[in-house]
Design a protein around this motif. Structure first.
Motif, PDB file in Angstrom:
ATOM      1  N   SER A  98       1.087  -0.639   0.292  1.00 40.80           N
ATOM      2  CA  SER A  98       0.332  -0.118   0.100  1.00 40.80           C
ATOM      3  C   SER A  98       1.017   0.912   0.086  1.00 40.80           C
ATOM      4  O   SER A  98       1.675   1.102   0.210  1.00 40.80           O
ATOM      5  N   THR A  99       0.365   2.659  -0.507  1.00 38.83           N
ATOM      6  CA  THR A  99       1.146   3.918   0.092  1.00 38.83           C
ATOM      7  C   THR A  99       1.026   4.432   0.828  1.00 38.83           C
ATOM      8  O   THR A  99       2.272   4.517   1.181  1.00 38.83           O
ATOM      9  N   SER A 100       0.469   3.471   2.339  1.00 39.57           N
ATOM     10  CA  SER A 100       0.658   3.379   3.645  1.00 39.57           C
ATOM     11  C   SER A 100       1.766   3.180   3.950  1.00 39.57           C
ATOM     12  O   SER A 100       2.436   3.444   4.457  1.00 39.57           O
ATOM     13  N   GLU A 101       2.398   1.586   3.289  1.00 39.44           N
ATOM     14  CA  GLU A 101       3.631   0.864   3.532  1.00 39.44           C
ATOM     15  C   GLU A 101       4.842   1.335   2.791  1.00 39.44           C
ATOM     16  O   GLU A 101       5.915   1.818   3.831  1.00 39.44           O
ATOM     17  N   ALA A 102       4.526   2.047   1.772  1.00 35.49           N
ATOM     18  CA  ALA A 102       5.160   2.697   1.418  1.00 35.49           C
ATOM     19  C   ALA A 102       5.798   3.740   2.526  1.00 35.49           C
ATOM     20  O   ALA A 102       7.336   4.192   2.310  1.00 35.49           O
ATOM     21  N   TYR A 103       5.361   4.773   2.960  1.00 33.82           N
ATOM     22  CA  TYR A 103       5.373   5.491   3.336  1.00 33.82           C
ATOM     23  C   TYR A 103       6.391   4.896   4.566  1.00 33.82           C
ATOM     24  O   TYR A 103       7.337   6.059   5.188  1.00 33.82           O
ATOM     25  N   ALA A 104       5.856   4.063   5.172  1.00 33.73           N
ATOM     26  CA  ALA A 104       6.155   3.875   6.467  1.00 33.73           C
ATOM     27  C   ALA A 104       7.714   2.892   5.444  1.00 33.73           C
ATOM     28  O   ALA A 104       8.598   3.172   6.861  1.00 33.73           O
ATOM     29  N   VAL A 105       8.068   2.959   4.849  1.00 34.36           N
ATOM     30  CA  VAL A 105       8.951   1.899   4.381  1.00 34.36           C
ATOM     31  C   VAL A 105      10.402   3.978   3.981  1.00 34.36           C
ATOM     32  O   VAL A 105      11.582   3.179   4.706  1.00 34.36           O
ATOM     33  N   LEU A 106       9.857   4.187   3.585  1.00 35.49           N
ATOM     34  CA  LEU A 106      10.883   5.261   3.435  1.00 35.49           C
ATOM     35  C   LEU A 106      11.307   6.293   4.890  1.00 35.49           C
ATOM     36  O   LEU A 106      12.125   6.602   4.779  1.00 35.49           O
ATOM     37  N   PHE A 107      10.733   6.123   5.799  1.00 39.19           N
ATOM     38  CA  PHE A 107      10.519   6.749   6.939  1.00 39.19           C
ATOM     39  C   PHE A 107      12.081   6.224   7.314  1.00 39.19           C
ATOM     40  O   PHE A 107      12.121   6.618   8.168  1.00 39.19           O
ATOM     41  N   LYS A 108      11.137   4.481   7.298  1.00 41.62           N
ATOM     42  CA  LYS A 108      12.941   3.676   7.757  1.00 41.62           C
ATOM     43  C   LYS A 108      14.114   4.481   7.112  1.00 41.62           C
ATOM     44  O   LYS A 108      15.009   3.983   7.676  1.00 41.62           O
ATOM     45  N   LEU A 109      13.898   4.213   5.603  1.00 42.46           N
ATOM     46  CA  LEU A 109      14.799   4.368   4.456  1.00 42.46           C
ATOM     47  C   LEU A 109      15.705   5.690   5.474  1.00 42.46           C
ATOM     48  O   LEU A 109      16.595   5.581   5.700  1.00 42.46           O
ATOM     49  N   LEU A 110      14.990   6.829   5.667  1.00 42.28           N
ATOM     50  CA  LEU A 110      15.334   8.629   5.669  1.00 42.28           C
ATOM     51  C   LEU A 110      15.292   8.747   7.466  1.00 42.28           C
ATOM     52  O   LEU A 110      16.469   9.871   7.323  1.00 42.28           O
ATOM     53  N   CYS A 111      15.103   7.796   8.035  1.00 42.36           N
ATOM     54  CA  CYS A 111      15.048   8.720   9.615  1.00 42.36           C
ATOM     55  C   CYS A 111      15.602   8.264  10.149  1.00 42.36           C
ATOM     56  O   CYS A 111      15.589   6.809  10.332  1.00 42.36           O
ATOM     57  N   ASP A 112      15.755   8.320  11.376  1.00 49.42           N
ATOM     58  CA  ASP A 112      16.118   8.375  12.812  1.00 49.42           C
ATOM     59  C   ASP A 112      15.369   8.137  13.800  1.00 49.42           C
ATOM     60  O   ASP A 112      14.250   9.600  13.466  1.00 49.42           O
ATOM     61  N   PRO A 113      15.295   7.409  14.700  1.00 50.81           N
ATOM     62  CA  PRO A 113      14.171   7.770  15.359  1.00 50.81           C
ATOM     63  C   PRO A 113      14.533   9.585  16.170  1.00 50.81           C
ATOM     64  O   PRO A 113      15.132   9.804  16.223  1.00 50.81           O
ATOM     65  N   GLY A 114      13.255   9.918  16.108  1.00 52.85           N
ATOM     66  CA  GLY A 114      13.454  11.378  16.524  1.00 52.85           C
ATOM     67  C   GLY A 114      13.867  12.421  15.306  1.00 52.85           C
ATOM     68  O   GLY A 114      13.419  13.646  15.562  1.00 52.85           O
ATOM     69  N   ASP A 115      13.874  11.707  13.856  1.00 55.96           N
ATOM     70  CA  ASP A 115      13.810  12.856  13.068  1.00 55.96           C
ATOM     71  C   ASP A 115      12.255  13.854  12.128  1.00 55.96           C
ATOM     72  O   ASP A 115      11.480  12.767  13.378  1.00 55.96           O
ATOM     73  N   GLU A 116      12.883  14.580  11.444  1.00 54.18           N
ATOM     74  CA  GLU A 116      11.112  15.288  11.357  1.00 54.18           C
ATOM     75  C   GLU A 116      10.474  15.436   9.538  1.00 54.18           C
ATOM     76  O   GLU A 116      12.063  15.012   8.683  1.00 54.18           O
ATOM     77  N   ILE A 117       9.917  15.021   9.688  1.00 56.11           N
ATOM     78  CA  ILE A 117       9.195  15.320   8.034  1.00 56.11           C
ATOM     79  C   ILE A 117       8.757  16.191   7.713  1.00 56.11           C
ATOM     80  O   ILE A 117       7.450  16.029   9.155  1.00 56.11           O
ATOM     81  N   LEU A 118       8.722  17.025   7.139  1.00 57.50           N
ATOM     82  CA  LEU A 118       7.869  17.898   6.783  1.00 57.50           C
ATOM     83  C   LEU A 118       6.642  17.756   5.808  1.00 57.50           C
ATOM     84  O   LEU A 118       7.070  17.370   4.404  1.00 57.50           O
ATOM     85  N   ALA A 119       5.475  18.024   5.653  1.00 52.87           N
ATOM     86  CA  ALA A 119       4.291  17.418   4.753  1.00 52.87           C
ATOM     87  C   ALA A 119       3.231  18.498   5.222  1.00 52.87           C
ATOM     88  O   ALA A 119       3.094  19.368   5.991  1.00 52.87           O
ATOM     89  N   PRO A 120       2.401  18.820   3.565  1.00 53.96           N
ATOM     90  CA  PRO A 120       1.368  19.499   3.463  1.00 53.96           C
ATOM     91  C   PRO A 120       0.127  19.670   4.530  1.00 53.96           C
ATOM     92  O   PRO A 120      -0.353  18.453   4.700  1.00 53.96           O
ATOM     93  N   LEU A 121      -0.459  20.732   4.518  1.00 58.22           N
ATOM     94  CA  LEU A 121      -1.228  21.139   5.521  1.00 58.22           C
ATOM     95  C   LEU A 121      -2.350  22.024   4.682  1.00 58.22           C
ATOM     96  O   LEU A 121      -1.455  23.526   3.929  1.00 58.22           O
ATOM     97  N   PRO A 122      -3.555  21.872   4.057  1.00 57.14           N
ATOM     98  CA  PRO A 122      -4.584  20.949   4.396  1.00 57.14           C
ATOM     99  C   PRO A 122      -3.725  20.054   3.342  1.00 57.14           C
ATOM    100  O   PRO A 122      -4.022  20.263   2.346  1.00 57.14           O
ATOM    101  N   SER A 123      -3.972  18.473   3.699  1.00 58.81           N
ATOM    102  CA  SER A 123      -3.502  17.220   3.781  1.00 58.81           C
ATOM    103  C   SER A 123      -4.265  15.867   4.246  1.00 58.81           C
ATOM    104  O   SER A 123      -5.179  15.784   5.639  1.00 58.81           O
ATOM    105  N   TYR A 124      -4.358  14.614   3.689  1.00 58.31           N
ATOM    106  CA  TYR A 124      -5.306  13.914   4.423  1.00 58.31           C
ATOM    107  C   TYR A 124      -4.454  13.011   5.813  1.00 58.31           C
ATOM    108  O   TYR A 124      -3.520  13.715   5.992  1.00 58.31           O
TER     109      TYR A 124
END
Length: 391
Positions: A98-124
């Motif tokens: 799923s795309t939800s799993e794709a996000y989870a995989v990419l967050f694992k790939l790019l981030c260490d615990p405590g890092d930040e992802i910047l996302a748009p608002l409004p959004s799902y």
């Protein structure tokens, strides 16, 4: 000491609107639901039989897993892009469930615990959950509105800090239906290049533009200036959420893509979540999905036209829409009126409150894939409510 992860801090009880909907349904009251988004349930001509045949004819179902997905399936996705004039190598594709799993995989790939992802608002309203479950923080930049939606780059730059690891784009956005423009894309690529930040581009509504426009950038697939990841899948592109297959297209300079691919392969090999039958059937499922796409797009166009016609000159104003499955309707601000709850209570119509998406205005969100007769009746009842005499 409680035995559960501190990541699971969200309330589990339903909000007041959800609870009110359940009470209505339990009492047997017929409701007009303008939030439905499951094509398998709301299209009477849904291709169940064709999908079943594609799965039955998939042939050899022996389990020969590949972390990135079977070559035949990835080649079918490359052909999906080629039919849209976009060249992309199967070697730069990775399958997920799923795309939800794709996000989870990419967050694992790019981030260490405590890092930040910047996302748009409004959004799902999904990013906070996905980020927290990966021990990542989420921060938001604004999409602003002045008759059409645009990226507020001042807001975006203010949110960038030493912990930012990626910028998420939703293109077209859900629920605003706004596509990235060429000037916005150039600025985003410049920021990503300057900061060394990969982009994650959620493109699940790629094929649902209401009208062509020369200044739109519908996808980052094929853009090689910075490392980026484009997400799509069968759920929206083919109207097949039940098939549970999505993909990540890796874009960017060759060396960076190669490193990302190697690390994605390791992560995906740990889970191997995509099932064999859907991968084997994918070359047949995509053409079936193309027909389903046409029916969905036709319904979106019909309902978008109905929305404009019924609300023209009324106190409700449909905001500018370029594509996607949803429409935002701005409602009058009167005495802190909660229009969605009032609409449910007095007219038995369900809409999504704008605050579900952190919309910065009195608004509601409606699904444009609602069956047209239900959509028309529901919007007519909204109009009745807004125009009824007040004491």
């Amino acid at each position: 000491m409680q035995p559960y992860s501190h990541r699971l801090t969200w309330p589990v009880s339903p909000n007041s609107l959800t609870a009110a909907i359940e009470r209505k349904r339990e009492s047997g009251i017929p409701l007009l639901d303008l939030t439905v988004s499951n094509p398998t349930e709301i299209f009477t001509d849904y291709p169940h039989a064709a999908i079943a045949r594609a799965l039955a004819e998939a042939g050899d179902l022996a389990y020969r897993p590949h972390p990135l997905g079977e070559e035949r399936a990835r080649s079918a996705i490359a052909d999906f892009y080629a039919s849209r004039g976009i060249r992309h190598s199967p070697a730069r594709l990775a399958l997920t469930a799923s795309t939800s799993e794709a996000y989870a995989v990419l967050f694992k790939l790019l981030c260490d615990p405590g890092d930040e992802i910047l996302a748009p608002l409004p959004s799902y309203p999904l990013f906070e959950y996905l980020a927290a479950l990966e021990s990542v923080r989420i921060s938001f930049y604004r999409l602003a509105y002045d008759g059409s939606w645009f990226v507020d780059f001042d807001s975006l730059r203010r949110q960038l800090n030493e912990h930012t690891r990626s910028i998420v784009l939703v293109n077209p956005n859900n629920p605003t239906g706004s596509f990235l423009k060429r000037s916005e894309t150039r600025e985003l690529l410049d920021i990503a290049g300057e900061r060394g930040l990969p982009l994650i581009s959620d493109e699940v509504f790629l094929d649902y533009a209401l009208a062509p426009a020369a200044d739109r950038v519908p996808t980052l697939v094929g853009s090689d200036s910075v490392l980026s990841f484009s997400l799509n899948g069968l759920s929206k592109s083919a109207g097949m959420p039940q098939m549970k297959l999505a993909w990540i297209a890796i874009n960017g300079p060759e060396r960076q893509c190669s490193i990302a691919r190697e690390r994605l392969e390791l992560i995906l090999d740990t889970y191997l979540s995509v099932n064999t039958p859907v991968q084997r059937a994918l070359p047949e499922l995509l053409p079936i999905g193309a027909g389903m796409h046409d029916r969905i797009l036709g319904r979106i166009e019909t309902n978008a036209d109905t929305l404009q016609k019924l609300l023209r000159g009324s106190p409700a104003h449909p905001l500018h829409l370029e594509g996607g499955w949803s429409a935002v309707v701005q409602l009058p601000r009167i005495d802190q009126q909660d229009w969605p709850e009032k609409l449910l209570a007095e007219r038995n119509v369900i809409v999504q409150p704008g605050y579900f998406y952190d919309l910065p205005m009195e608004a509601c969100v409606v699904s444009l894939i609602t069956p047209p007769e239900i959509f028309r009746e529901g919007i007519a009842k909204l109009l009745e409510l807004l125009t009824e005499p007040r004491p």
